[in-house]
Design a protein around this motif. Sequence first.
Motif, short mmCIF file in Angstrom:
data_model
loop_
_atom_site.label_atom_id
_atom_site.label_comp_id
_atom_site.label_asym_id
_atom_site.label_seq_id
_atom_site.Cartn_x
_atom_site.Cartn_y
_atom_site.Cartn_z
N PRO A 1 50.61 44.94 37.35
CA PRO A 1 49.56 44.31 38.15
C PRO A 1 48.69 45.37 38.85
N PRO A 2 47.44 45.05 39.17
CA PRO A 2 46.54 46.04 39.78
C PRO A 2 47.16 46.68 41.02
N GLY A 3 47.08 48.02 41.05
CA GLY A 3 47.60 48.76 42.18
C GLY A 3 49.10 48.89 42.25
N GLN A 4 49.81 48.42 41.22
CA GLN A 4 51.27 48.46 41.21
C GLN A 4 51.75 49.21 39.97
N ASP A 5 53.05 49.50 39.94
CA ASP A 5 53.64 50.21 38.80
C ASP A 5 54.88 49.47 38.33
N ALA A 6 55.08 49.47 37.02
CA ALA A 6 56.29 48.89 36.41
C ALA A 6 57.00 50.00 35.65
N PHE A 7 58.16 50.38 36.11
CA PHE A 7 58.91 51.51 35.54
C PHE A 7 60.15 51.02 34.81
N TYR A 8 60.65 51.89 33.93
CA TYR A 8 62.09 51.81 33.66
C TYR A 8 62.64 53.22 33.62
N VAL A 9 63.89 53.32 34.01
CA VAL A 9 64.56 54.61 34.00
C VAL A 9 65.89 54.43 33.29
N LEU A 10 66.17 55.36 32.39
CA LEU A 10 67.35 55.28 31.54
C LEU A 10 68.30 56.43 31.88
N ALA A 11 69.56 56.09 32.08
CA ALA A 11 70.58 57.11 32.33
C ALA A 11 71.65 57.02 31.24
N PRO A 12 71.92 58.10 30.51
CA PRO A 12 73.05 58.10 29.59
C PRO A 12 74.35 57.94 30.37
N VAL A 13 75.19 57.02 29.92
CA VAL A 13 76.48 56.76 30.57
C VAL A 13 77.54 56.57 29.49
N PRO A 14 78.81 56.58 29.84
CA PRO A 14 79.85 56.32 28.84
C PRO A 14 79.72 54.90 28.27
N ASN A 15 80.12 54.75 27.01
CA ASN A 15 80.15 53.41 26.44
C ASN A 15 81.41 52.68 26.92
N LEU A 16 81.66 51.51 26.38
CA LEU A 16 82.73 50.66 26.90
C LEU A 16 84.13 51.14 26.54
N ARG A 17 84.24 52.22 25.79
CA ARG A 17 85.57 52.79 25.58
C ARG A 17 86.09 53.42 26.87
N ALA A 18 85.19 53.73 27.79
CA ALA A 18 85.60 54.26 29.09
C ALA A 18 85.94 53.08 30.02
N PRO A 19 87.00 53.20 30.82
CA PRO A 19 87.43 52.08 31.67
C PRO A 19 86.60 51.98 32.95
N ILE A 20 85.33 51.62 32.78
CA ILE A 20 84.43 51.49 33.93
C ILE A 20 84.17 50.01 34.20
N ASP A 21 84.35 49.58 35.42
CA ASP A 21 84.05 48.21 35.83
C ASP A 21 82.57 48.15 36.19
N TRP A 22 81.76 47.64 35.26
CA TRP A 22 80.32 47.68 35.46
C TRP A 22 79.84 46.71 36.54
N ASN A 23 80.58 45.69 36.83
CA ASN A 23 80.22 44.82 37.95
C ASN A 23 80.20 45.60 39.26
N ARG A 24 81.12 46.54 39.38
CA ARG A 24 81.18 47.36 40.59
C ARG A 24 80.30 48.60 40.47
N ALA A 25 80.28 49.19 39.28
CA ALA A 25 79.59 50.47 39.10
C ALA A 25 78.07 50.34 39.08
N ALA A 26 77.55 49.22 38.56
CA ALA A 26 76.10 49.10 38.39
C ALA A 26 75.33 49.23 39.71
N PRO A 27 75.68 48.52 40.78
CA PRO A 27 74.93 48.70 42.03
C PRO A 27 75.05 50.11 42.60
N ILE A 28 76.21 50.73 42.41
CA ILE A 28 76.38 52.11 42.89
C ILE A 28 75.45 53.05 42.14
N LEU A 29 75.41 52.90 40.80
CA LEU A 29 74.55 53.77 40.00
C LEU A 29 73.08 53.48 40.28
N ARG A 30 72.73 52.21 40.47
CA ARG A 30 71.34 51.87 40.84
C ARG A 30 70.91 52.65 42.08
#
Length: 507
Positions: free
Chosen positions: A374-403
């Motif tokens: 929208p005018p005067g605004q920005d729409a971004f995305y940012v990508l971070a390489p992370v382990p795939n699901l073979r790693a025992p990461i609880d993404w419900n907990r980890a996602a807000p922390i990484l954000r």
Amino acid sequence: MHGMPRRRVVVIGAGFGGMAAALRARALGHEVTLLDRLDQLGGRGRVLEQDGFCFDAGPTVITAPFLLEELFALFDERLSDHVELRAVAPFYRISFADGRRFDYDGDPEAMRGRIAAFSPGDVAGYERLLARAARLYAVGYERYGTQPFHRLSTMLAAFPAIVRLGGHRSVAGLVASCLRDPALRRVFSLQPLLVGGHPFHTSGIYALIAHLERRWGVWFARGGTGALVAALGALMQRHGVDIQLGADVARITVSPGGRRRHVTGVALTSGRHLPADLVIANADAPALYAELLPDLAKRVWTARRLHRLDFSMGLFVLYFGTDRRFTDTAHHTIILGARWKSLLDEVFGRDAVLPDDPSLYLHRPTATDPDAAPPGQDAFYVLAPVPNLRAPIDWNRAAPILRDRILALLEARELPGLRAALRTCLWLTPRDFATDYRSLHGSGFSVAPRLTQSAWFRFHNRSEELDGLYLAGAGTHPGAGLPGVLTSAKVVERLLRAEQTLMREHQ
């Protein structure tokens, strides 16, 4: 069309590889149905919307526009009549932890000057690297990119040239043989990450990406990748491809009995069965063999063999909108941390952990297309390489922390005042890649592009398990990334043409 036998073709998966395969099969005269489990076309290239902002979910770097032009030319149309591609400059801005920046683009003279500013003694090595990348492109892409690799003899014929050009080495090793400066080595070793590979483990053949970018440029579609998806969808509709969205495939059905079984169609989770003479699977190749084929059909891609594969990293993708524009930020910015190989090892290793100092790829489309937000605004995305699901990461907990970790890093390094300007935010984790895209282990790019998982060693474009089953997409030859998946559809077309020729000869 072409006077060849008309057959019923079902294409599973409406990502770029699936759309390209559907168009190429249709141009051969087949009756084509394209299925996708999502409610929109594009697969990883779909569009996400929230709070008045639109975000391209996936690929934003277009490096081989001729592959898209070919799809329209199949039907005597022109891409430029439907989509405006705009050049991105610089291709990428690399930001180092010490505050230095390096603008990477296709201008050889400008690049020599920037390299001299970093390390005067590396200009000659840069020239050697460019020459090596050009030779790798000539062999790895022009000679063998569209060559099917379902026969071992093809691999044996290609292998001497691959080894001679350094394909047996890693990309990082090949770059290190040409450049001495550690920062420049990082700059020219980044490309494997664009296709899901660890630069220190990915075959040196993938150094050809540098030449691909230099030769064809880096582009962005006005209106975003979603505009490109919409144009391909309209092209399919104009020329008779039956598109069925929200159609989730439960399994591929096969003929009974006999030593060599043949596909008979696909069964949907809704209970419907779609008969087919040929099936082209643009689904994630490991998931295809793990989940969509009956066990009786699997002789090569067994559960044990699938378990032994090395997969690409996962992706955490954060989409956010701001109430102002950050005009000093380039279209593509790669933000590197102080660590390099040890960080990659944390992401890709068998004992992978969530890094507390991620390196980031930041996409700001308004740098090239002011109407992307929208005018005067920005729409971004940012990508971070992370382990795939073979790693025992609880993404419900980890996602807000990484954000929060990422937003703080962006504010400190690239976007001052970001958190005060933030208006909307959403994300995808490896768990979403597994759920939405049916990617085994939530990998971002299917299997990793090691030499022992490339060409003949990769998933074949013509299935070893079933007659009438063909594969396109990131897990197949030639590999991941937009050029790779579009080229995989060309390989499938080549196989279909060969089969049609045989049928015609035996009529």
